[in-house]
Design an enzyme around this catalytic site. Structure first.
Site, mmCIF file in Angstrom:
data_model
loop_
_atom_site.group_PDB
_atom_site.id
_atom_site.type_symbol
_atom_site.label_atom_id
_atom_site.label_comp_id
_atom_site.label_asym_id
_atom_site.label_seq_id
_atom_site.Cartn_x
_atom_site.Cartn_y
_atom_site.Cartn_z
ATOM 1 N N CYS A 9 5.168 -1.617 3.128
ATOM 2 C CA CYS A 9 5.912 -2.218 2.012
ATOM 3 C C CYS A 9 5.287 -1.708 0.717
ATOM 4 O O CYS A 9 4.601 -0.678 0.729
ATOM 5 C CB CYS A 9 5.918 -3.745 2.107
ATOM 6 S SG CYS A 9 4.289 -4.526 2.017
ATOM 7 N N ARG A 15 5.037 -8.485 2.847
ATOM 8 C CA ARG A 15 5.927 -8.197 3.975
ATOM 9 C C ARG A 15 5.243 -7.456 5.116
ATOM 10 O O ARG A 15 5.339 -7.881 6.285
ATOM 11 C CB ARG A 15 7.149 -7.393 3.484
ATOM 12 C CG ARG A 15 8.064 -8.188 2.586
ATOM 13 C CD ARG A 15 9.055 -7.297 1.851
ATOM 14 N NE ARG A 15 8.391 -6.443 0.868
ATOM 15 C CZ ARG A 15 8.989 -5.551 0.108
ATOM 16 N NH1 ARG A 15 10.299 -5.348 0.231
ATOM 17 N NH2 ARG A 15 8.299 -4.838 -0.777
ATOM 18 N N ASP A 123 11.848 -8.066 -1.385
ATOM 19 C CA ASP A 123 10.482 -8.296 -1.865
ATOM 20 C C ASP A 123 10.360 -9.764 -2.274
ATOM 21 O O ASP A 123 11.043 -10.206 -3.203
ATOM 22 C CB ASP A 123 10.260 -7.371 -3.067
ATOM 23 C CG ASP A 123 8.869 -7.506 -3.638
ATOM 24 O OD1 ASP A 123 8.141 -8.447 -3.271
ATOM 25 O OD2 ASP A 123 8.514 -6.653 -4.478
HETATM 26 P P1 4NP Z 1 4.904 -6.600 -0.670
HETATM 27 O O1 4NP Z 1 5.120 -7.512 -1.969
HETATM 28 O O2 4NP Z 1 5.362 -5.207 -1.051
HETATM 29 O O3 4NP Z 1 5.800 -7.232 0.344
HETATM 30 O O4 4NP Z 1 3.436 -6.672 -0.324
HETATM 31 C C1 4NP Z 1 4.586 -7.182 -3.224
HETATM 32 C C2 4NP Z 1 3.282 -7.510 -3.498
HETATM 33 C C3 4NP Z 1 2.758 -7.210 -4.748
HETATM 34 C C4 4NP Z 1 3.544 -6.597 -5.693
HETATM 35 C C5 4NP Z 1 4.855 -6.270 -5.400
HETATM 36 C C6 4NP Z 1 5.361 -6.563 -4.155
HETATM 37 N N1 4NP Z 1 3.015 -6.321 -6.977
HETATM 38 O O5 4NP Z 1 3.767 -5.834 -7.843
HETATM 39 O O6 4NP Z 1 1.806 -6.548 -7.222
#
Ligand code: 4NP
Length: 151
Positions: A9, A15, A123
């Site tokens: 991800c 995720r 997300d």
């Molecule tokens: P992930 O979610 O891609 O599912 O781990 C996110 C976690 C952090 C961020 C964006 C999406 N961020 O911008 O820090």
């Protein structure tokens, strides 16, 4: 040889740690190696997001020992299948592919559930706990199918 599956991800804290934990719980880890990574370096060495830890725990999974790491081109050599959560992850991973063989390893995880439909795992980072429950349920369904393929 173990089949090696990588979940990807953006941050590797919401995720893909759930996808890693869920798939591990459904397969024989003697036969299948499962890991996860993020396309960004935002959360390298970080623990999973507490909201992912919570929804995992509600489903009897403990993902607290995972740590964030960034996807790199070497992962194409180290993994047989690379499942991404959304189209942005797909583009970011493909931009590091060195050849067609690399590209063929990459697919949207929900294409396991809805073949060819390119449905994304949204997300959940900026939303509430309900978003994490939806993500969990989507990933659980996809991982059931992935695990069945690798019996
Ligand atoms: P992930 O979610 O891609 O599912 O781990 C996110 C976690 C952090 C961020 C964006 C999406 N961020 O911008 O820090």
């Amino acid at each position: 040889m173990k089949t090696r599956i990588l979940m990807v991800c953006l941050g590797n804290i919401c995720r893909s740690p759930l996808a890693e934990g869920i798939l591990k719980s459904k397969v024989d880890e003697e036969k299948i190696f499962v890991d996860s990574a993020g396309t960004s370096n935002y959360h390298v060495d970080d623990c999973p997001d507490p909201r992912s830890v919570d929804i995992a725990r509600q489903n009897n999974l403990d993902i607290r020992s995972q740590r964030g790491r960034q996807f790199s081109a070497e992962d194409f050599d180290n993994f047989d299948r690379i499942y991404v959560m959304d189209m942005s992850n797909y583009q970011d991973v493909l931009s590091l592919a060195r050849n067609e063989q690399d590209k063929e390893k990459v697919s949207l995880i929900l294409n396991e559930v809805f073949p060819g439909e390119n449905v994304e795992v949204p997300d959940p980072y900026h939303g509430g706990a309900n978003g994490f429950k939806k993500v969990y349920d989507m990933l659980d369904e996809a991982c059931t199918i992935i695990a069945e393929k690798h019996q």
